[in-house]
Design a protein around this motif. Structure first.
Motif, PDB file in Angstrom:
ATOM      1  N   LEU A  30       0.807  -1.214   0.000  1.00 23.98           N
ATOM      2  CA  LEU A  30       0.000   0.000   0.000  1.00 23.98           C
ATOM      3  C   LEU A  30       0.844   1.268   0.000  1.00 23.98           C
ATOM      4  CD1 LEU A  30      -2.929  -0.891   2.439  1.00 23.98           C
ATOM      5  CD2 LEU A  30      -3.088  -0.409  -0.009  1.00 23.98           C
ATOM      6  N   LEU A  56      -6.842  -2.798  -5.373  1.00 27.54           N
ATOM      7  CA  LEU A  56      -5.671  -3.155  -4.581  1.00 27.54           C
ATOM      8  C   LEU A  56      -6.091  -3.695  -3.211  1.00 27.54           C
ATOM      9  CD1 LEU A  56      -2.559  -3.106  -4.615  1.00 27.54           C
ATOM     10  CD2 LEU A  56      -2.666  -0.809  -3.629  1.00 27.54           C
ATOM     11  N   THR A  62      -1.912  -7.722  -1.038  1.00 27.02           N
ATOM     12  CA  THR A  62      -1.782  -6.399  -0.423  1.00 27.02           C
ATOM     13  C   THR A  62      -1.647  -6.515   1.087  1.00 27.02           C
ATOM     14  OG1 THR A  62      -3.120  -5.430  -2.208  1.00 27.02           O
ATOM     15  CG2 THR A  62      -2.876  -4.139  -0.187  1.00 27.02           C
TER      16      THR A  62
END
Length: 489
Positions: A30, A56, A62
């Motif tokens: 991130l 995402l 992630t």
């Protein structure tokens, strides 16, 4: 030599640790798209995403490090301006303690999206389009002793949405909630289902219902949350103090700003609330008077904020006092008093029992009448005010009478000025000076003029006077005239 080697070793360890932390930060997925902040340059990360990262967020990579199958070290995640609408994906397992999703047009939450966030303490869903929430929205993971809870959640913010009611079972998975914010939702009334939902939170400590368009509180809503200490009812068209407030157990702070009160009287005032310590009555556009004993039920009051009320002209001497059957009175021990920006001309010294115990005071921006009934403000209160807050004390001014307008209290105090008493009938002789001077000038001009006219009349200097003379001699003179001296016979 030994110390030198040890120092070098510590420096090398610190360098390697820093490099390792830097590598970890660079590897947080991130952080490549969003802004990451680190306390003391250490993990975990606080992430702020202002661009749309919806895809995402849904990727497990992630959140989970594929090298060790461990969660990435995120502690806080703030998401704004996302295009989520349907929040129907489930966040993977994470150590997040704080999650905020705001201004992202979320109006439906399905499929228990937060169930893997077992460490989440704060959940903020403000400024979205939420109009319906079901109990599954906040379902957690299985626990033998509890019903699939979000076991760590303590704070839930649902303000600025479009909620009209709450499902009665909405909080069955979040029974440990301590803070609930429902402000700026068009509830209009707190119906039975909403009441049951709120009453299912036995550990609730803070409840925010500001600007929800409610006119009162339903009966017994204050009975179950025995730990409730902060209640905000600001911005609602409430015209009378809800009687159910008297059922509160540990309420210490009450906000009633920007409500619909006109007059607060003993009959429409506060019930017995001995636990209340802080009361806010500000920005009340219609409030005109606070009458005797209207706040007498607040025996434990320590902070009183009555400010920015553009029509408030009267606060009774015994507004917060409780008068007993023998005529005596008791007052709460107020420590902070805020009377800023009202229309008050007078305040009695009996309003508080101990002004000297104040630790905060603000009486500025009121049109105080500087006459003998307020002499105590100059002589007694100004020394205390100057000690507590010199800056505010230096800016208190007189608003009336007209010849005192703009005079600073602090100057009057230093001059030991004695203010006069106003006329009992409201007369203001100090404004009669010009009239008195005019009368005097008129007399000085008129008296000589009158004497001149009398003298001229007696001498008969002007024929005009003869027309007004009705005596026999005057009658004869109208027909005869004297013989000229130069006439020949």
């Amino acid at each position: 030599m030994y110390r030198f080697c040890l120092l070098i070793l510590l420096c090398l360890c610190a360098a390697f640790t820093k490099c390792d932390n830097d590598n970890n930060k660079q590897k947080l997925p991130l952080c490549g798209t969003c802004t990451c902040v680190f306390d003391n340059d250490q993990l975990p990360a606080k992430v702020n995403c202002k661009d749309d990262v919806t895809r995402l967020l849904q990727a497990e990579s992630t959140w989970i490090n594929p090298l060790n199958n461990q969660s990435y070290e995120y502690s806080e995640l703030t998401l704004t301006n996302q295009e989520i609408m349907f929040l129907n994906f489930t966040f993977p397992t994470s150590k997040l303690t704080y999650l905020s999703i705001t201004n992202s047009e979320v109006y439906r939450i399905v499929n228990s999206p937060f169930k893997n966030l077992e460490n989440m303490v704060t959940l903020i869903l403000s400024n979205n389009g939420l109009d319906l929430l079901m109990p599954d929205s906040f379902k957690g993971l299985y626990m033998e002793e509890r019903y699939m809870p979000l076991r760590s959640l303590k704070e839930l913010r649902l303000d600025h949405n479009n909620l009209h009611t709450l499902n009665m079972n909405l909080f069955e998975h979040t029974t440990d909630l301590e803070i609930l914010d429902l402000s700026y939702n068009p509830l209009k009334v707190i119906d039975k289902h909403t009441t049951i939902a709120i009453d299912s939170l036995p550990f609730l400590k803070e409840l925010y219902l500001g600007y929800t368009q409610i006119k009162t509180l339903p009966d017994q809503i204050m009975h179950t949350p025995i730990q409730l200490s902060i209640l905000d009812l600001s911005g609602n068209p409430i015209e009378e103090i809800p009687e159910t407030l008297g059922e509160s157990h540990n309420l210490t702070t009450l906000y009633l700003n920007d409500t619909g009160f006109i007059n607060i009287t003993k009959n429409s005032g506060f019930p017995e609330m001995p636990s209340l310590k802080n009361l806010y009555l500000c920005n009340l556009r219609n409030l005109e008077r606070i009458e005797s004993e209207s706040l007498s039920g607040l025996s434990g009051l320590q902070e009183l904020h009555i400010c920015n009320n553009i029509k408030l002209t009267h606060i009774d001497d015994f507004a917060i006092a409780k008068i007993n059957e023998h005529g005596g009175a008791t007052w709460p021990m107020i420590k902070k008093l805020n009377l800023f920006d009202n229309k008050l001309g007078y305040i009695d010294s009996d309003f508080l029992s101990r002004w000297d115990l104040l630790t905060y005071l603000n009486i500025n921006d009121n049109p105080w009448t500087c006459e003998c009934e307020n002499q105590w403000l100059i002589e007694d209160l100004m020394p205390t005010y100057k000690k507590i807050n010199p800056e505010n004390a230096n800016s208190v001014k007189c608003g009336a009478p007209i010849e005192m307008n703009g005079e600073h209290f602090i100057d009057l105090y230093e001059r030991q000025y004695k203010m006069r008493c106003l006329d009992i009938y409201g007369a203001k002789p100090e404004q009669d000076a010009f009239m008195l001077v005019g009368v005097l000038i008129g007399v000085l001009i008129a008296l000589p003029a009158i004497l001149f006219i009398i003298f001229a009349y007696q001498r008969r200097w002007f024929g005009l006077f003869n027309m007004c003379d009705n005596s026999p001699a005057a009658y004869t003179r109208r027909f005869y005239s004297s013989t000229p001296r130069d006439e020949d016979f």
